[in-house]
Design a protein around this motif. Structure first.
Motif, PDB file in Angstrom:
ATOM      1  N   ASP A 240       0.804  -1.163   0.099  1.00 48.06           N
ATOM      2  CA  ASP A 240      -0.191  -0.027  -0.072  1.00 48.06           C
ATOM      3  C   ASP A 240       0.898   1.203  -0.120  1.00 48.06           C
ATOM      4  OD1 ASP A 240      -2.276  -1.349  -0.120  1.00 48.06           O
ATOM      5  OD2 ASP A 240      -2.991  -1.287   1.781  1.00 48.06           O
ATOM      6  N   GLY A 241       1.952   1.503  -0.940  1.00 45.90           N
ATOM      7  CA  GLY A 241       2.644   2.412  -0.980  1.00 45.90           C
ATOM      8  C   GLY A 241       3.871   2.387  -0.082  1.00 45.90           C
ATOM      9  N   LEU A 316      -0.530 -21.985  11.061  1.00 44.57           N
ATOM     10  CA  LEU A 316      -1.791 -22.051   9.969  1.00 44.57           C
ATOM     11  C   LEU A 316      -2.687 -21.222  10.400  1.00 44.57           C
ATOM     12  CD1 LEU A 316      -2.608 -23.234   7.167  1.00 44.57           C
ATOM     13  CD2 LEU A 316      -3.068 -25.314   8.631  1.00 44.57           C
ATOM     14  N   VAL A 317      -3.241 -21.524  11.758  1.00 48.52           N
ATOM     15  CA  VAL A 317      -4.550 -21.033  12.316  1.00 48.52           C
ATOM     16  C   VAL A 317      -4.413 -19.603  12.265  1.00 48.52           C
ATOM     17  CG1 VAL A 317      -6.250 -20.762  14.183  1.00 48.52           C
ATOM     18  CG2 VAL A 317      -5.127 -23.110  13.448  1.00 48.52           C
ATOM     19  N   ASP A 318      -3.108 -19.075  12.811  1.00 48.01           N
ATOM     20  CA  ASP A 318      -2.863 -17.643  12.925  1.00 48.01           C
ATOM     21  C   ASP A 318      -3.036 -16.819  11.494  1.00 48.01           C
ATOM     22  OD1 ASP A 318      -1.811 -15.422  14.416  1.00 48.01           O
ATOM     23  OD2 ASP A 318       0.066 -15.538  13.234  1.00 48.01           O
ATOM     24  N   ALA A 319      -2.381 -17.379  10.583  1.00 46.53           N
ATOM     25  CA  ALA A 319      -2.374 -16.968   9.247  1.00 46.53           C
ATOM     26  C   ALA A 319      -3.804 -16.564   8.601  1.00 46.53           C
ATOM     27  CB  ALA A 319      -1.431 -17.648   8.145  1.00 46.53           C
ATOM     28  N   ALA A 320      -4.457 -17.890   8.987  1.00 45.65           N
ATOM     29  CA  ALA A 320      -5.874 -17.872   8.335  1.00 45.65           C
ATOM     30  C   ALA A 320      -6.696 -16.834   9.176  1.00 45.65           C
ATOM     31  CB  ALA A 320      -6.634 -19.182   8.705  1.00 45.65           C
ATOM     32  N   ASP A 321      -6.514 -16.660  10.330  1.00 46.57           N
ATOM     33  CA  ASP A 321      -7.419 -15.700  11.029  1.00 46.57           C
ATOM     34  C   ASP A 321      -6.933 -14.366  10.844  1.00 46.57           C
ATOM     35  OD1 ASP A 321      -8.960 -14.713  13.560  1.00 46.57           O
ATOM     36  OD2 ASP A 321      -6.825 -14.058  14.065  1.00 46.57           O
ATOM     37  N   ALA A 322      -5.712 -14.099  10.671  1.00 46.97           N
ATOM     38  CA  ALA A 322      -5.340 -12.779  10.097  1.00 46.97           C
ATOM     39  C   ALA A 322      -5.704 -12.331   8.699  1.00 46.97           C
ATOM     40  CB  ALA A 322      -3.608 -12.490  10.024  1.00 46.97           C
ATOM     41  N   ALA A 323      -5.590 -13.298   7.856  1.00 43.14           N
ATOM     42  CA  ALA A 323      -6.124 -13.290   6.415  1.00 43.14           C
ATOM     43  C   ALA A 323      -7.714 -12.893   6.461  1.00 43.14           C
ATOM     44  CB  ALA A 323      -5.916 -14.489   5.614  1.00 43.14           C
ATOM     45  N   ILE A 324      -8.344 -13.438   7.267  1.00 44.50           N
ATOM     46  CA  ILE A 324      -9.961 -13.311   7.213  1.00 44.50           C
ATOM     47  C   ILE A 324      -9.971 -11.899   7.893  1.00 44.50           C
ATOM     48  CG2 ILE A 324     -11.965 -13.904   8.318  1.00 44.50           C
ATOM     49  CD1 ILE A 324     -10.997 -16.776   8.229  1.00 44.50           C
ATOM     50  N   ARG A 325      -9.460 -11.522   8.678  1.00 49.47           N
ATOM     51  CA  ARG A 325      -9.733 -10.168   9.390  1.00 49.47           C
ATOM     52  C   ARG A 325      -9.223  -9.034   8.464  1.00 49.47           C
ATOM     53  NH1 ARG A 325     -10.839 -10.509  14.835  1.00 49.47           N
ATOM     54  NH2 ARG A 325     -10.311 -12.385  15.771  1.00 49.47           N
ATOM     55  N   ALA A 326      -8.083  -9.518   7.732  1.00 46.68           N
ATOM     56  CA  ALA A 326      -7.690  -8.317   6.810  1.00 46.68           C
ATOM     57  C   ALA A 326      -8.767  -8.154   5.591  1.00 46.68           C
ATOM     58  CB  ALA A 326      -6.390  -8.634   6.502  1.00 46.68           C
ATOM     59  N   ALA A 327      -9.067  -9.570   5.216  1.00 42.70           N
ATOM     60  CA  ALA A 327     -10.079  -9.463   4.065  1.00 42.70           C
ATOM     61  C   ALA A 327     -11.501  -8.595   4.677  1.00 42.70           C
ATOM     62  CB  ALA A 327     -10.560 -10.742   3.649  1.00 42.70           C
ATOM     63  N   SER A 332      -6.196  -4.813   3.950  1.00 44.95           N
ATOM     64  CA  SER A 332      -5.307  -4.087   4.357  1.00 44.95           C
ATOM     65  C   SER A 332      -4.047  -4.863   4.929  1.00 44.95           C
ATOM     66  CB  SER A 332      -5.824  -3.065   5.520  1.00 44.95           C
ATOM     67  OG  SER A 332      -4.832  -2.495   6.421  1.00 44.95           O
ATOM     68  N   PRO A 333      -2.788  -4.527   4.453  1.00 46.73           N
ATOM     69  CA  PRO A 333      -1.553  -5.310   5.127  1.00 46.73           C
ATOM     70  C   PRO A 333      -1.402  -4.847   6.290  1.00 46.73           C
ATOM     71  CG  PRO A 333      -1.099  -4.141   2.879  1.00 46.73           C
ATOM     72  CD  PRO A 333      -2.469  -3.666   3.197  1.00 46.73           C
TER      73      PRO A 333
END
Length: 471
Positions: A240-241, A316-327, A332-333
């Motif tokens: 994001d720049g 794996l669970v941590d990345a999935a949770d972070a990806a869902i919340r970011a989506a 947002s990165p």
């Protein structure tokens, strides 16, 4: 059993441990523990300041700072005029304020205006991120080295656009134009510098006294997670720049500090402790091993693999949770990274490299160094070489200091012995004391005409002194 037989038995067990393999139950146990820890991380850690564990570690850090301040206040020998408060720091604001004035440092610049000749560097530095940009504020070996370096030289070390820069503060933390440094000798200054670093870290753990006043709801800008500032060397990419290093600064500004790191460490500890406990019980009661063979150790290949699988499941669970919340927040990165458990990912990477080194030898280190060079991370590799040189220099200085102290003690002992042999009535006859006195005077460079080698010379000298007094 003889010592030879015991050695053979021990080696046979080590070979067995090295070749142990996981069965299906081991994999299931490890995966279950990792998934359970991942759920704990998602529900009770989350982003900084939001999860229940995060609020718990924040309160624990506040209480720790107050206890440290009260303990040091009780041992403070200064008078009220000398800076010691009249009453114990009974609030967090007073505790932080006391630590700030008791442990000032010259490198505590909050803005670029606090530094000389920046040349436009650190223009974005502010109170909310200067603990991260300043290398001496890192609560690890990096921070210790640069804190001592900055205190001895009067400079300040920062990370800026992927490189280390050193600048001169306009004033130190006490408003002086020169560096504030206690101690008179090298060793005393080194000791005081380390104590000053630790005390100043305690004052910054929960933010400054101005941001933690009663009535304010903010957490304050705390300290970075150990070695987190190395991410600022990775000045590449576009998120994001912003580069990866700039993204790491934004993440820290949102509260991703040492207190949040303590909260993130809880799921990792739960996962590893549960795997080790179940592994030990299974080995004892299912495999029928002796308790001495059920102690968790990196020598056991099956336990290492179980820990690796468990940490991978947690990540794996941590990345999935972070990806869902970011989506949900629009991709947002910043949101994605804020919900990542850096401690879990660092632990997973450590376990992977440790297993690779065990299986394929130290050649992995060379391959990793080549990868850093190929990826353009030469600054990180050079920084590691710099730390190694600093460690070697520190070892050399410590050796020289030890030799100097030893020689000084020997010289002092020889001096005391010479004095005793010359003056102590218990040390030999008068003739022997007289000879020892002459030898002592010659050894310490006394002028020949001032040495009384015989009693007659001494009496003659005393008589001449008496005649001068009478005149």
């Amino acid at each position: 059993m003889s010592s030879y037989e015991l050695a053979l038995d021990r080696r046979a067990k080590e070979i067995e441990w090295e070749n142990d393999t996981c069965d299906q139950y081991d994999y299931r146990i490890a995966a279950f523990c990792g998934l359970a820890a991942g759920v704990i991380d998602a529900l009770f850690v989350g982003a900084p300041g939001q999860g229940a564990l995060g609020r718990l570690t924040d309160k624990g850090a506040d209480a720790l700072v107050q206890k440290i301040a009260v303990m040091l206040w009780k041992g403070d020998k200064r008078s009220s005029a000398g800076g010691r408060p009249r009453r114990a720091p009974d609030t967090l604001e007073r505790a932080i304020s006391y630590l700030e004035q008791a442990f000032p440092v010259n490198y505590d610049a909050r803005y670029a205006a606090d530094l000389r000749d920046t040349g436009g560097a650190l223009s974005s530095m502010a109170a909310k991120n200067h603990h991260l940009l300043s290398l001496a504020h890192s609560p690890d070996l990096i921070g210790l080295i640069f804190s001592i370096l900055d205190q001895f030289t009067g400079g300040a070390s920062f990370l800026y656009k992927g490189r280390v820069i050193r600048l001169i503060p306009v004033k130190d933390a006490r408003g002086n134009k020169t560096a504030y440094m206690q101690g008179t000798t090298f060793s005393s200054k080194l000791f005081c510098g380390i104590c000053n670093w630790l005390g100043h870290l305690a004052s910054d753990l929960c933010g400054s006294s101005s941001t933690r006043r009663e009535g304010k709801t903010g957490r304050g800008a705390g300290l970075p997670i150990p070695f987190y500032n190395l991410l600022l060397l990775m000045n590449f990419g576009n998120f994001d720049g912003a580069s990866f290093a700039e993204l790491a600064v934004k993440v820290f500004e949102e509260g991703y500090d040492l207190r949040h790191g303590a909260a993130m460490a809880v799921p990792v500890m739960v996962e590893e402790c549960s795997i080790k406990l179940i592994w030990a019980l299974k080995r004892r009661f299912y495999a029928g091993k002796d308790w001495s063979e059920c102690i968790p150790s990196s020598k056991h290949a099956d336990l290492r693999i179980m820990l690796l699988v468990g940490n991978a499941a947690l990540c794996l669970v941590d990345a999935a949770d972070a990806a869902i919340r970011a989506a949900v927040s629009g991709g947002s990165p910043l949101t994605f990274v804020l919900h990542l458990n850096l401690i879990a990912w660092a632990r997973l990477i450590t376990l992977i490299f440790k297993e690779l080194r065990i299986r394929y030898g130290a050649g992995v280190d060379g391959a990793f160094a080549q990868y850093l060079a190929a990826a353009g991370l030469n600054d990180a590799y050079a920084l590691r070489q710099y730390y190694e040189r600093m460690n070697r220099l520190d070892a050399t200085l410590e050796q020289k200091l030890t030799e100097f102290v030893r020689e000084t003690e020997k010289e002092y002992e020889r001096f005391i012995n010479g004095v005793n042999q010359s003056l102590n009535p218990a040390c030999g006859t008068p003739r022997q004391r007289q000879e020892a006195s002459v030898a002592f005077a010659r050894r310490h460079g006394a002028a020949p005409e001032r040495i009384m080698e015989t009693p007659e010379q001494l009496r003659e000298w005393l008589g001449g002194a008496d005649r001068q007094k009478k005149r």
